[in-house]
Design a protein around this motif. Structure first.
Motif, PDB file in Angstrom:
ATOM      1  N   SER A 255     -21.994  14.606 -15.444  1.00  0.00           N
ATOM      2  CA  SER A 255     -21.060  14.311 -16.277  1.00  0.00           C
ATOM      3  C   SER A 255     -21.296  13.174 -16.832  1.00  0.00           C
ATOM      4  O   SER A 255     -20.936  12.662 -18.255  1.00  0.00           O
ATOM      5  N   GLN A 256     -21.797  12.081 -16.163  1.00  0.00           N
ATOM      6  CA  GLN A 256     -22.144  10.800 -16.786  1.00  0.00           C
ATOM      7  C   GLN A 256     -23.249  10.851 -17.922  1.00  0.00           C
ATOM      8  O   GLN A 256     -22.912  10.487 -18.995  1.00  0.00           O
ATOM      9  N   VAL A 257     -24.298  11.550 -17.781  1.00  0.00           N
ATOM     10  CA  VAL A 257     -25.113  11.798 -18.739  1.00  0.00           C
ATOM     11  C   VAL A 257     -24.560  12.639 -19.936  1.00  0.00           C
ATOM     12  O   VAL A 257     -24.997  12.141 -21.140  1.00  0.00           O
ATOM     13  N   ARG A 258     -23.759  13.366 -19.847  1.00  0.00           N
ATOM     14  CA  ARG A 258     -23.156  14.236 -20.915  1.00  0.00           C
ATOM     15  C   ARG A 258     -22.419  13.179 -21.686  1.00  0.00           C
ATOM     16  O   ARG A 258     -22.256  13.164 -22.786  1.00  0.00           O
ATOM     17  N   ALA A 259     -21.573  12.353 -21.110  1.00  0.00           N
ATOM     18  CA  ALA A 259     -20.754  11.212 -21.779  1.00  0.00           C
ATOM     19  C   ALA A 259     -21.698  10.058 -22.506  1.00  0.00           C
ATOM     20  O   ALA A 259     -21.261   9.704 -23.497  1.00  0.00           O
ATOM     21  N   LEU A 260     -22.669  10.060 -21.642  1.00  0.00           N
ATOM     22  CA  LEU A 260     -23.862   9.014 -22.459  1.00  0.00           C
ATOM     23  C   LEU A 260     -24.355   9.691 -23.840  1.00  0.00           C
ATOM     24  O   LEU A 260     -24.802   8.942 -24.758  1.00  0.00           O
ATOM     25  N   TYR A 261     -24.333  11.029 -23.721  1.00  0.00           N
ATOM     26  CA  TYR A 261     -24.927  11.541 -25.007  1.00  0.00           C
ATOM     27  C   TYR A 261     -24.321  11.126 -26.246  1.00  0.00           C
ATOM     28  O   TYR A 261     -24.552  10.973 -27.237  1.00  0.00           O
ATOM     29  N   GLN A 262     -22.730  11.048 -26.201  1.00  0.00           N
ATOM     30  CA  GLN A 262     -21.796  10.726 -26.882  1.00  0.00           C
ATOM     31  C   GLN A 262     -21.486   9.122 -27.146  1.00  0.00           C
ATOM     32  O   GLN A 262     -21.365   8.443 -28.289  1.00  0.00           O
ATOM     33  N   PHE A 263     -21.641   8.510 -26.034  1.00  0.00           N
ATOM     34  CA  PHE A 263     -21.382   6.966 -26.069  1.00  0.00           C
ATOM     35  C   PHE A 263     -22.515   6.288 -25.352  1.00  0.00           C
ATOM     36  O   PHE A 263     -22.123   6.007 -24.174  1.00  0.00           O
TER      37      PHE A 263
END
Length: 364
Positions: free
Chosen positions: A14-22
């Protein structure tokens, strides 16, 4: 898979998916030079004696001013590397300027140039952390690094750093290959005699000069032995850890290091190469589509927020083999530095696949 491990891997996903955007810039690597006084067979950047096109002292000052103006430098660690950074004549000018500007910084070095006076100067200009390479017992280390007497000089450097007693962390890094893995136990005894803060034990990567030595790549059995060694020492309370290089599967995640796998390239990590090129992790192949700009013509802030798309995506989507792997959700194609960008779809495109829990999938 244990519930705790599954939950940890899901949180990381979940953290990585969020970092893809931010994305959040946390580590900025500065490759101060490609010059090196050693000639390591495994060098990822194939460092040479050439300095053509290197950034100047003033350019580094301008870069530091720019980064300070555009980012919250309290959240950024400068990671100084090369080549051998201490070979650069203006090294202390640049790093004193960084320190005076409020940057936190650490360095990777071969340690051979760290006299007691050098250790004192490093403390004075604000170095917080350092990692020194020791790649085997004396004869092995010197041969693998192409520098007779290098082991003795590196050990002298470590002792001088410890004696200075001014740094947050002094680390030793060992790159394990098919040959020197047999020296792990002897090296452990040596590390016990040093007052270092941690020992990072990592595998030889199929990058740079190491591609010329396929016989020294770790085998499946080598990987099993390496991970078992690290887990044993950690269970005994010693600060031994595997690096950030690869997803290891549920049997090894958090048992060989203190965190769950993610490739931070382009998410937390950016780099400025010796010639000014802007990229992600410096271990990543330097091919045109992976270079995101050049600091001489581009502002790092603009590049960081508007480019890097190639790093902010799930690599496993590019490989039919990876897409069908049960670990794809957590591995995401593994590290960008070991991805084979020319081999899309034919088989697992990670040159070093460590995904299966019993390590049976590790490539020879």
């Amino acid at each position: 898979m244990k519930r705790e491990t599954l939950q940890g891997l899901e949180r990381r996903e979940s953290q990585v998916r969020a970092l893809y955007q931010f994305p959040q810039l946390r580590q900025l690597f500065l490759e101060l030079t490609l010059r090196c006084n050693e000639h390591c067979f495994h060098c990822g950047s194939s460092s040479t004696a050439r300095e053509e096109g290197h950034l100047t002292t003033q350019e580094y000052r301008d870069i530091l001013d720019q980064v300070k103006a555009d980012f919250d430098i309290r959240e950024i660690q400068l990671c100084i590397t090369g080549g051998e950074p201490l070979l650069r004549p203006d090294f202390f000018d640049i790093m004193s300027y960084a320190h005076a500007s409020g940057f936190h910084w650490g360095m990777t070095s071969n340690g051979t140039l760290i006299t007691q006076e050098t250790a004192h100067r490093l403390a004075r200009c604000g170095m917080g952390t350092i990692s020194i390479s020791i790649d085997g017992l004396p004869e092995t280390h010197d041969r693998l690094r192409g520098f007779p007497g290098g082991y003795a000089l590196a050990m002298r450097g470590i002792e001088n750093l410890i004696r200075e007693d001014a740094f947050h962390a002094v680390q030793v890094t060992t790159v394990v290959n098919h040959e020197n893995i047999r020296e792990l136990d002897a090296l452990f005894e040596i590390m016990l005699g040093l007052d270092i803060d941690s020992w990072r034990v990592i595998n030889l990567e199929p990058i740079g000069r190491a591609l010329e030595h396929p016989d020294l790549m770790c085998t499946r059995e080598d990987y099993r032995r390496l991970f078992a060694f690290i887990m044993e020492k950690r269970n005994e309370g010693y600060p031994v850890e595997y690096g950030c290089s690869h997803y290891l599967g549920p049997a090894y995640e958090t048992k060989t290091r203190d965190w769950y796998w993610m490739c931070s390239a382009g998410l937390f990590v950016a780099s400025i190469m010796a010639n000014g090129d802007i990229g992600a992790c410096l271990d990543i192949e330097r091919r045109p589509e992976l270079i995101q700009g050049n600091i001489r013509t581009d502002r790092l802030r603009d590049v960081w927020y508007n480019r890097f798309e190639v790093f902010r995506r799930d690599l496993s989507a590019d490989s039919e083999y990876c897409r069908g792997c049960e670990h794809a959700r957590f591995c995401r194609g593994d590290g960008h530095h070991s991805w084979d960008y020319d081999q899309k779809g034919r088989e697992c495109a990670s040159r070093t696949c460590c995904s299966e829990s019993d390590a049976s999938h590790l490539k020879n």
